[in-house]
Design a protein around this motif. Structure first.
Motif, PDB file in Angstrom:
ATOM      1  N   GLU A 194      11.787  -9.211   0.802  1.00  0.00           N
ATOM      2  CA  GLU A 194      10.653  -8.899  -0.059  1.00  0.00           C
ATOM      3  C   GLU A 194      11.144  -8.416  -1.408  1.00  0.00           C
ATOM      4  N   ILE A 195      10.228  -8.429  -2.375  1.00  0.00           N
ATOM      5  CA  ILE A 195      10.487  -7.854  -3.680  1.00  0.00           C
ATOM      6  C   ILE A 195       9.441  -6.780  -3.914  1.00  0.00           C
ATOM      7  N   GLU A 196       9.915  -5.643  -4.437  1.00  0.00           N
ATOM      8  CA  GLU A 196       9.027  -4.497  -4.648  1.00  0.00           C
ATOM      9  C   GLU A 196       8.941  -4.216  -6.140  1.00  0.00           C
ATOM     10  N   ILE A 197       7.718  -4.144  -6.648  1.00  0.00           N
ATOM     11  CA  ILE A 197       7.465  -3.863  -8.062  1.00  0.00           C
ATOM     12  C   ILE A 197       6.715  -2.533  -8.122  1.00  0.00           C
ATOM     13  N   SER A 198       7.342  -1.533  -8.748  1.00  0.00           N
ATOM     14  CA  SER A 198       6.741  -0.194  -8.771  1.00  0.00           C
ATOM     15  C   SER A 198       6.871   0.408 -10.165  1.00  0.00           C
ATOM     16  N   ALA A 199       6.086   1.452 -10.403  1.00  0.00           N
ATOM     17  CA  ALA A 199       6.094   2.099 -11.715  1.00  0.00           C
ATOM     18  C   ALA A 199       5.816   3.583 -11.545  1.00  0.00           C
ATOM     19  N   SER A 200       6.497   4.377 -12.403  1.00  0.00           N
ATOM     20  CA  SER A 200       6.288   5.820 -12.419  1.00  0.00           C
ATOM     21  C   SER A 200       6.086   6.259 -13.867  1.00  0.00           C
TER      22      SER A 200
ATOM     23  N   TYR B  91       0.075   7.948 -12.934  1.00  0.00           N
ATOM     24  CA  TYR B  91       0.984   6.948 -13.496  1.00  0.00           C
ATOM     25  C   TYR B  91       1.218   5.827 -12.494  1.00  0.00           C
ATOM     26  N   GLY B  92       1.278   4.609 -13.027  1.00  0.00           N
ATOM     27  CA  GLY B  92       1.502   3.475 -12.138  1.00  0.00           C
ATOM     28  C   GLY B  92       1.030   2.168 -12.791  1.00  0.00           C
ATOM     29  N   ILE B  93       0.628   1.243 -11.940  1.00  0.00           N
ATOM     30  CA  ILE B  93       0.239  -0.099 -12.407  1.00  0.00           C
ATOM     31  C   ILE B  93      -1.272  -0.250 -12.293  1.00  0.00           C
TER      32      ILE B  93
END
Length: 649
Positions: free
Chosen positions: A56-62, A142-144
């Motif tokens: 899998e690929i994980e796309i995250s944001a902080s 914060y995030g997407i």
């Protein structure tokens, strides 16, 4: 008008399914996830940790980090952090993640700036694709925001991370299946993905094989044979010549892609009465539209012999006219090297192929019978010419006989014409191009020489009947006109080129079994030479011969011997053959009697040598009979003069 609620719901469902279908189709090849990254005002960075595999690929944001991690690559293993441009007044950034599994290419775009995390490699056989949405995690601040896949919003909520699960498949096969289903766009898709691959040399796909050439400074042109699949014979693969003018002077280097296609489904269009050969060659230069080249690219196609009533034409795939994709002959010239090889010279780059079309040319009825009759007649004339030439040479001994000289020249020309006509079919079947060109030129020379010597006969008879000169003309004048002028014409045509070669005559009874002969080709230059030289000279000989025949008959018709039928027939028939007026039958090949005229033409002209020998033998017999009469009457002398009005020594 009020809509039925059920109908409205049905149309909404159909449109939704259609939209999802389009999205799924695009998602089969590439992955595109976009969103808005809500972050703080502190310095920010892009962090990534990529591994090979297919999980899998994980796309995250902080608050300060946009993170990409997972195992979806084939060869790319990279882990790093990239600082991003920080604007304290900006609290959110637009971003997109692009994944092209066939190229093993991963790009992240943040606020319009691209960051290539995995550079393109050569095309991958097995890769991780068909990424589907997996686990998600909500965030508070914060995030997407507004995460989407190919433009379709997943959720408007703020999410800390999105996870997408992959599936390992044969990427090349799936890409080709999709390209073929796109028909007109499929070939462009293939060339684009090959151009984007970070490779030079051979690139293999199930639906096409490509060669990527890098043109650098000093590029002087290149000959190459396109790559073939494992099942294809090497001697049937197209070859390409790339001219030096293909390299742009403003660029230090550029890539050209040469692609060999076997999937004809990628290319549709063309006349209904034509067939596209299996091989299609695509040529393109990186980020350039190439047209009006000063030196053409040359593509050589190898193929099986075309049917007898068909011909191959070089065509290119054109989308410029009325936005319709079609095969057109504009910008390409066709050169038939031999029956198994066709070369295309084109002044632009696109996709090229050979279009096989049924030729709308007339067939010849009773060709086998006409060929047999002509061959037998020529064989008889060959023997007759040898006998007649011996008699004329024997008669010449001890005498200065200009009439005999002209006769001998005509006999030699007819002998050569019959000989080369018999040989032409045999040489053509040997399939030697040079031998066929030589034989065709010799056959043409002997034909022109025969017509010229007949013109010499007309001219010589005119001098004798009208008593224009009291002295004889030098022999070299006759040799120059009978043998020299035809040689000069043939040499000029040989220097022009593409005049002589193998010609196919198609019988109406069997269009797949043509008669082959070495003669003048069917090109524009050959046809022009045929009408100017052959038809022009024939018209002069026939018309002048007919006039001369009329003058001779007028001169002798009041003599008492003319009343005898066999004498008058022999005179007219002999002079008709001698003056070449029988060739005028060729101008009467039309109308309801065309077939009878054609048979008569072949019989009379193939036996011309025999008829001349027969005439000479009859005259000799009559002369001996007259010489045996003791009273030496004037009637005998007048008969001799009537039968041989131009045979005075």
């Amino acid at each position: 008008m009020k809509q039925n609620p059920k109908t409205v719901r049905m149309w909404m469902i159909i449109c939704l399914l259609f939209s999802l279908g389009l999205a799924a189709t695009e998602n089969d090849r590439d992955f595109k996830m976009c969103g808005t990254w809500r972050h703080g005002s502190a310095p920010r960075n892009l962090k990534y940790d990529l591994r090979t595999g297919c999980t899998e690929i994980e796309i995250s944001a902080s608050e300060s980090t946009l993170s990409i991690r997972g195992s979806i690559t084939v060869k790319c293993t990279r882990s790093s952090s990239v600082p991003l441009n920080s604007n304290p007044l900006q609290n959110q950034s637009d971003f997109c993640v692009f994944w092209e599994p066939l190229l093993d290419l991963l790009i992240v775009e943040v606020n319009g700036k691209n960051h290539t995390l995995c550079k393109p490699k050569d095309l991958q056989e097995n890769c991780c694709t068909d990424l589907s949405l997996g686990k998600q995690k909500n965030a508070s601040l914060y995030g997407i925001v507004k995460g989407s896949i190919h433009g379709d919003i997943i959720t408007n909520n703020v999410m800390e991370k999105y996870a997408f699960e992959g599936q390992s498949i044969n990427c090349k096969k799936k890409f080709c299946d999709e390209a073929v289903s796109q028909t007109s766009r499929g070939a462009n898709m293939i060339e684009n993905v090959v151009m984007k691959s970070n490779t030079t040399g051979r690139v293999d796909l199930p639906c096409a094989q490509s060669t990527v050439i890098e043109m650098k400074e000093g590029f002087t042109g290149l000959n190459l044979t396109l790559p073939a699949s494992r099942t294809e014979a090497r001697n049937m693969i197209p070859s390409v010549y790339l001219p030096s003018c293909l390299k742009s002077a403003t660029k230090s280097k550029s890539k050209v892609v040469c692609t060999h296609y076997k999937a004809r489904k990628l290319f549709q269009g063309g006349p209904s009465d034509s067939t596209l050969l299996d091989d299609v060659v695509g040529l393109s230069v990186e980020n350039e539209i190439i047209k009006n080249l000063p030196e053409p690219v040359r593509i050589t196609f190898h193929h099986l012999p075309f049917p007898a009533n068909c011909s191959g034409k070089c065509v290119s795939w054109d989308t410029r006219i009325d936005n319709e994709e079609n095969w057109r002959g504009d910008g390409c010239n066709t050169f038939n090297i031999n029956e198994r090889e066709t070369e295309c010279h084109c002044n632009h780059l696109t996709y090229f192929a050979i279009l096989v079309q049924v030729e709308q040319k007339a067939t010849v009825r009773h060709l086998e019978a006409l060929t047999f009759i002509t061959a037998v007649g020529c064989a008889v004339s060959l023997v007759s010419c040898l006998v007649l030439f011996y008699w004329l040479c024997k008669r010449r001994i001890g005498k200065k006989n200009q009439t005999s000289l002209v006769h001998r020249g005509l006999v030699v020309a007819i002998f050569l014409l019959c000989l080369f006509f018999i040989l032409t079919g045999t040489v053509a079947n040997v399939e030697n191009k040079t031998a066929c060109v030589i034989t065709g030129s010799l056959l043409h020379y002997s034909l022109l020489s025969t017509l010229c010597w007949m013109a010499m006969e007309v001219f010589h008879t005119f001098l004798l009947v009208r008593k224009v000169f009291s002295s004889d003309i030098p022999p070299w004048v006759f040799y120059l006109g009978g043998f020299g002028l035809p040689a000069l014409l043939v040499i000029i045509l040989l220097s022009i080129g593409d005049i002589y070669g193998e010609k196919k005559i198609v019988p109406s009874e069997n269009v797949t079994g043509p008669y082959r002969m070495c003669w003048m080709l069917d090109g524009d230059k050959s046809l022009l030479a045929h009408y100017i030289i052959n038809i022009g000279l024939l018209a002069v000989v026939v018309s002048s011969g007919a006039v001369m025949l009329f003058l001779v008959v007028k001169e002798i018709h009041n003599r008492p011997e003319w009343k005898k039928i066999h004498v008058s027939f022999l005179s007219i028939w002999g002079l008709t053959c001698l003056f070449g007026t029988t060739w005028g039958l060729g101008f009467l090949d039309f109308g309801p009697l065309s077939e009878a005229t054609l048979f008569l033409f072949c019989i009379i002209n193939s036996l011309q040598g025999f008829f001349l020998m027969l005439r000479y033998y009859a005259l000799e017999r009559m002369k001996k009979k007259d010489d045996s009469i003791s009273d030496g009457s004037s009637s005998a002398s007048s008969k001799q003069h009537m039968l041989q009005p131009h045979e005075k020594s």
